[in-house]
Design a protein around this motif. Structure first.
Motif, PDB file in Angstrom:
ATOM      1  N   LEU A  57       0.886  -1.412  -0.157  1.00 21.63           N
ATOM      2  CA  LEU A  57      -0.228  -0.097  -0.575  1.00 21.63           C
ATOM      3  C   LEU A  57       1.115   0.852   0.225  1.00 21.63           C
ATOM      4  CD1 LEU A  57      -3.308  -0.784   2.631  1.00 21.63           C
ATOM      5  CD2 LEU A  57      -2.737  -1.459  -0.183  1.00 21.63           C
ATOM      6  N   GLY A  58       2.605   1.207  -0.073  1.00 14.96           N
ATOM      7  CA  GLY A  58       2.970   2.272   0.100  1.00 14.96           C
ATOM      8  C   GLY A  58       3.132   3.019   0.993  1.00 14.96           C
ATOM      9  N   PRO A  59       3.758   3.903   1.871  1.00 19.45           N
ATOM     10  CA  PRO A  59       4.089   4.639   2.898  1.00 19.45           C
ATOM     11  C   PRO A  59       2.247   5.294   3.747  1.00 19.45           C
ATOM     12  CG  PRO A  59       5.269   5.424   1.434  1.00 19.45           C
ATOM     13  CD  PRO A  59       4.869   4.876   0.903  1.00 19.45           C
ATOM     14  N   GLY A  60       1.865   5.434   2.820  1.00 23.44           N
ATOM     15  CA  GLY A  60       0.585   5.958   3.551  1.00 23.44           C
ATOM     16  C   GLY A  60      -0.914   7.111   2.707  1.00 23.44           C
ATOM     17  N   PRO A  61      -0.035   7.774   2.516  1.00 18.63           N
ATOM     18  CA  PRO A  61      -0.689   8.542   1.765  1.00 18.63           C
ATOM     19  C   PRO A  61      -1.231   8.025   0.188  1.00 18.63           C
ATOM     20  CG  PRO A  61       1.372   9.808   1.963  1.00 18.63           C
ATOM     21  CD  PRO A  61       1.426   8.100   2.343  1.00 18.63           C
ATOM     22  N   ALA A  62      -2.579   8.630  -0.569  1.00 18.29           N
ATOM     23  CA  ALA A  62      -3.019   7.830  -1.638  1.00 18.29           C
ATOM     24  C   ALA A  62      -2.951   8.908  -2.947  1.00 18.29           C
ATOM     25  CB  ALA A  62      -4.420   8.611  -2.001  1.00 18.29           C
ATOM     26  N   GLY A  63      -1.637   9.181  -2.774  1.00 16.24           N
ATOM     27  CA  GLY A  63      -0.297   9.793  -4.167  1.00 16.24           C
ATOM     28  C   GLY A  63       0.635   8.690  -4.034  1.00 16.24           C
ATOM     29  N   TRP A  64       0.691   7.714  -3.207  1.00 20.21           N
ATOM     30  CA  TRP A  64       1.828   6.601  -2.688  1.00 20.21           C
ATOM     31  C   TRP A  64       1.357   5.229  -3.474  1.00 20.21           C
ATOM     32  CZ3 TRP A  64       5.438   9.150   1.695  1.00 20.21           C
ATOM     33  CH2 TRP A  64       6.720  10.460   0.377  1.00 20.21           C
ATOM     34  N   LEU A  65       0.200   5.133  -3.251  1.00 20.59           N
ATOM     35  CA  LEU A  65      -0.227   4.073  -4.308  1.00 20.59           C
ATOM     36  C   LEU A  65      -0.572   3.685  -5.412  1.00 20.59           C
ATOM     37  CD1 LEU A  65      -1.762   1.546  -3.056  1.00 20.59           C
ATOM     38  CD2 LEU A  65      -4.534   2.911  -2.833  1.00 20.59           C
ATOM     39  N   ALA A  95       7.172   8.037  10.191  1.00 23.50           N
ATOM     40  CA  ALA A  95       5.746   8.527   9.608  1.00 23.50           C
ATOM     41  C   ALA A  95       5.562   9.515   8.533  1.00 23.50           C
ATOM     42  CB  ALA A  95       4.649   9.159  10.856  1.00 23.50           C
ATOM     43  N   VAL A  96       6.208   9.027   7.237  1.00 16.01           N
ATOM     44  CA  VAL A  96       7.473   9.532   5.812  1.00 16.01           C
ATOM     45  C   VAL A  96       5.412   9.924   4.946  1.00 16.01           C
ATOM     46  CG1 VAL A  96       8.245   9.704   4.070  1.00 16.01           C
ATOM     47  CG2 VAL A  96       9.704   9.549   6.783  1.00 16.01           C
ATOM     48  N   GLY A  97       5.005  11.421   5.394  1.00 13.37           N
ATOM     49  CA  GLY A  97       3.884  11.140   4.158  1.00 13.37           C
ATOM     50  C   GLY A  97       2.976  11.352   4.866  1.00 13.37           C
ATOM     51  N   ARG A  98       2.548  11.435   6.605  1.00  9.52           N
ATOM     52  CA  ARG A  98       1.693  11.305   6.859  1.00  9.52           C
ATOM     53  C   ARG A  98       1.549  12.488   7.683  1.00  9.52           C
ATOM     54  NH1 ARG A  98      -1.545   6.531   6.275  1.00  9.52           N
ATOM     55  NH2 ARG A  98      -2.484   6.812   8.179  1.00  9.52           N
ATOM     56  N   PRO A  99       0.374  12.748   8.236  1.00 10.94           N
ATOM     57  CA  PRO A  99      -0.113  14.548   8.915  1.00 10.94           C
ATOM     58  C   PRO A  99       0.855  14.082  10.199  1.00 10.94           C
ATOM     59  CG  PRO A  99      -2.317  13.274   8.538  1.00 10.94           C
ATOM     60  CD  PRO A  99      -1.163  12.317   8.695  1.00 10.94           C
ATOM     61  N   ASP A 100       1.529  13.499  10.613  1.00 11.89           N
ATOM     62  CA  ASP A 100       2.562  13.733  11.541  1.00 11.89           C
ATOM     63  C   ASP A 100       3.400  13.379  11.247  1.00 11.89           C
ATOM     64  OD1 ASP A 100       1.368  10.746  11.149  1.00 11.89           O
ATOM     65  OD2 ASP A 100       1.833  10.402  13.233  1.00 11.89           O
ATOM     66  N   GLU A 101       4.333  13.235  10.482  1.00 13.04           N
ATOM     67  CA  GLU A 101       6.080  13.293   9.509  1.00 13.04           C
ATOM     68  C   GLU A 101       6.499  13.384  10.870  1.00 13.04           C
ATOM     69  OE1 GLU A 101       6.152  13.081   5.479  1.00 13.04           O
ATOM     70  OE2 GLU A 101       7.964  14.699   6.248  1.00 13.04           O
ATOM     71  N   SER A 102       7.356  13.607  10.850  1.00 12.64           N
ATOM     72  CA  SER A 102       8.421  14.352  11.393  1.00 12.64           C
ATOM     73  C   SER A 102       9.894  13.554  11.346  1.00 12.64           C
ATOM     74  CB  SER A 102       8.454  14.127  12.924  1.00 12.64           C
ATOM     75  OG  SER A 102       8.377  13.338  13.716  1.00 12.64           O
ATOM     76  N   ILE A 103      11.255  14.929  10.755  1.00 11.45           N
ATOM     77  CA  ILE A 103      12.358  13.887  10.732  1.00 11.45           C
ATOM     78  C   ILE A 103      13.187  14.745  10.895  1.00 11.45           C
ATOM     79  CG2 ILE A 103      14.350  14.321   8.630  1.00 11.45           C
ATOM     80  CD1 ILE A 103      11.437  13.851   6.254  1.00 11.45           C
ATOM     81  N   ASP A 104      14.057  14.070  12.062  1.00 11.13           N
ATOM     82  CA  ASP A 104      15.094  14.463  12.156  1.00 11.13           C
ATOM     83  C   ASP A 104      16.007  14.309  11.634  1.00 11.13           C
ATOM     84  OD1 ASP A 104      14.267  15.988  15.263  1.00 11.13           O
ATOM     85  OD2 ASP A 104      13.367  13.928  15.298  1.00 11.13           O
ATOM     86  N   ILE A 105      17.471  15.505  11.358  1.00  5.60           N
ATOM     87  CA  ILE A 105      18.818  14.972  10.513  1.00  5.60           C
ATOM     88  C   ILE A 105      19.731  15.206  12.098  1.00  5.60           C
ATOM     89  CG2 ILE A 105      20.575  15.818   8.923  1.00  5.60           C
ATOM     90  CD1 ILE A 105      18.353  16.350   7.171  1.00  5.60           C
ATOM     91  N   THR A 106      20.550  14.269  12.019  1.00 13.34           N
ATOM     92  CA  THR A 106      21.479  14.909  13.556  1.00 13.34           C
ATOM     93  C   THR A 106      22.820  13.973  12.560  1.00 13.34           C
ATOM     94  OG1 THR A 106      21.904  13.977  15.386  1.00 13.34           O
ATOM     95  CG2 THR A 106      20.240  12.294  14.312  1.00 13.34           C
TER      96      THR A 106
END
Lengths: 252, 252
Positions: A10-18, A197-208
């Motif tokens: 189903l892909g990571p979540g969003p309809a655009g990636w299905l 949660a990439v692509g979801r409303p609660d996506e967060s990305i930390d670069i460290t």
């Protein structure tokens, strides 16, 4: 063929990636099985049966899907991301190999999807632009010694490393142990990315960095990327940061 | 933002594997750049400009795309598969890092796609069901010594190995050399898959062994998968064969 079984990503979540093919495979099914969270993304059409189940029930779900298909039904088993990457497709073939009669006359197919590391990579740049590996940190199915050996060799090979299943309630220390081990093999300034949660409303990305990575929280919805020696972070004039791994490698 | 640049993954080829988000990103662009074969898959809408170019022009194409976006245009650069895996996304960020002003005010995005190894895996079962790595055999951008070291460590780590760019007219012996090296590290009966043009009308898939692999023809449209110690081939009653890697690993 008496029935059909398609294992669908189903892909990571969003309809655009299905993908349209995955969407069609789900729409075509009489019965849809899968982990509750993935089945919950879909809406049943008239007459379609949804059978959600727990995440730890892969082999039971696979056997059930084969049994339903053997009755002549059109069955879809859904996975998040790609069904072939640490997901349901291997579970189905484990059941098929153990009991080949379970697959008699069933038209089995696998429908690929965008796996988490590709989506995470896209949202931070191009960290997978050069040779890379994907390792599941779940030690339900293999020993920690095997994971440790593989992490050390991946570091020596200078792969970019994508870690799936980095932590769970049952194994909160797994990712910390993996990072500590990699810190013995790679420089403290090595780029590390936590993509949740990439692509979801609660996506967060930390670069460290590898040195600071142990302080970043992480759960089952997080994909962790550890850069190679050549992976770099670039800061843009607009304040945005990108991470990428060049296609070329200079000699040592 | 003065312009937009989206690096878009078109997937392996069939429309069913093109994500809606990738399709929308292409439709939204004023100008579409890319390798001739990938641009050739698309149909320009009214007023849209297509700018196909040679496969070896990645950096020139990336700089050109940034320059067009800097003029305020909406630009799409297309790759086959996923743009972040041995493809155009890294090339764009190489140009951005070398000349940060080239990206000033440009809204850069990457749109992921189904990469070749996922599609190949789906059509033969679930060979990527456990830890795996992806290595490009192109030695334009790194030395053969680096490739050789990485292949040996991947074998020692017991990764399933996906080989991208296994051969070209300029490097016909690359894949043979890689297979010979892997044959020193892994058993002769190791499962090897040659998946060519997956999802296209001329798709062909050969399932063979490491011992017999040197006899299989291979070109730039082929993805080669070398199994781990646990990867297995199962023969179905209907004559079909599947390849998969179990999710679990037994101890030695």
């Amino acid at each position: 063929m008496s029935g059909q079984l398609t294992i669908v990503g189903l892909g990571p979540g969003p309809a655009g990636w299905l993908t349209p093919a995955a969407e069609a495979a789900v729409a075509d099914a009489d019965i849809v099985l899968g982990y509750t969270q993935y089945v919950g993304r879909l809406k049943p059409r008239d007459g379609q049966i949804f059978e959600p189940s727990d995440n730890r029930e892969e082999l039971v779900r696979a056997a059930r899907a084969l049994a339903l298909a053997a009755e002549g039904r059109r069955v879809a088993v859904v996975s998040g991301g790609d069904p072939g990457v640490f997901a349901m497709a291997a579970a189905v073939f484990e059941v098929v190999e153990a009991d080949p009669k379970s697959a008699d006359g069933i038209d089995i197919r696998v429908e690929p999807g965008v796996t988490a590391m590709l989506a995470a990579a896209a949202h931070i740049g191009a960290p997978l632009g050069h040779d890379f590996c994907a390792i599941s940190l779940s030690d339900n199915l293999k020993s920690w010694a095997t994971i440790e050996k593989r992490l050390r060799l991946a570091a020596e090979a200078d792969f970019v490393v994508a870690l799936y299943n980095p932590a769970s309630k049952a194994r909160p220390d797994q990712i910390g142990n993996a990072l500590a081990l990699l810190a013995e093999c790679r420089a403290p300034e090595t780029v590390v990315v936590f993509a949740r949660a990439v692509g979801r409303p609660d996506e967060s990305i930390d670069i460290t960095t590898l040195a600071a990575a142990p302080d970043v929280a992480c759960d089952m919805r997080t994909l962790v990327l550890i850069g190679s020696r050549t992976t770099r972070r670039i800061e843009m004039a607009d304040g945005r940061a990108w991470v990428y791994t060049p296609r070329f490698e200079r000699e040592d």
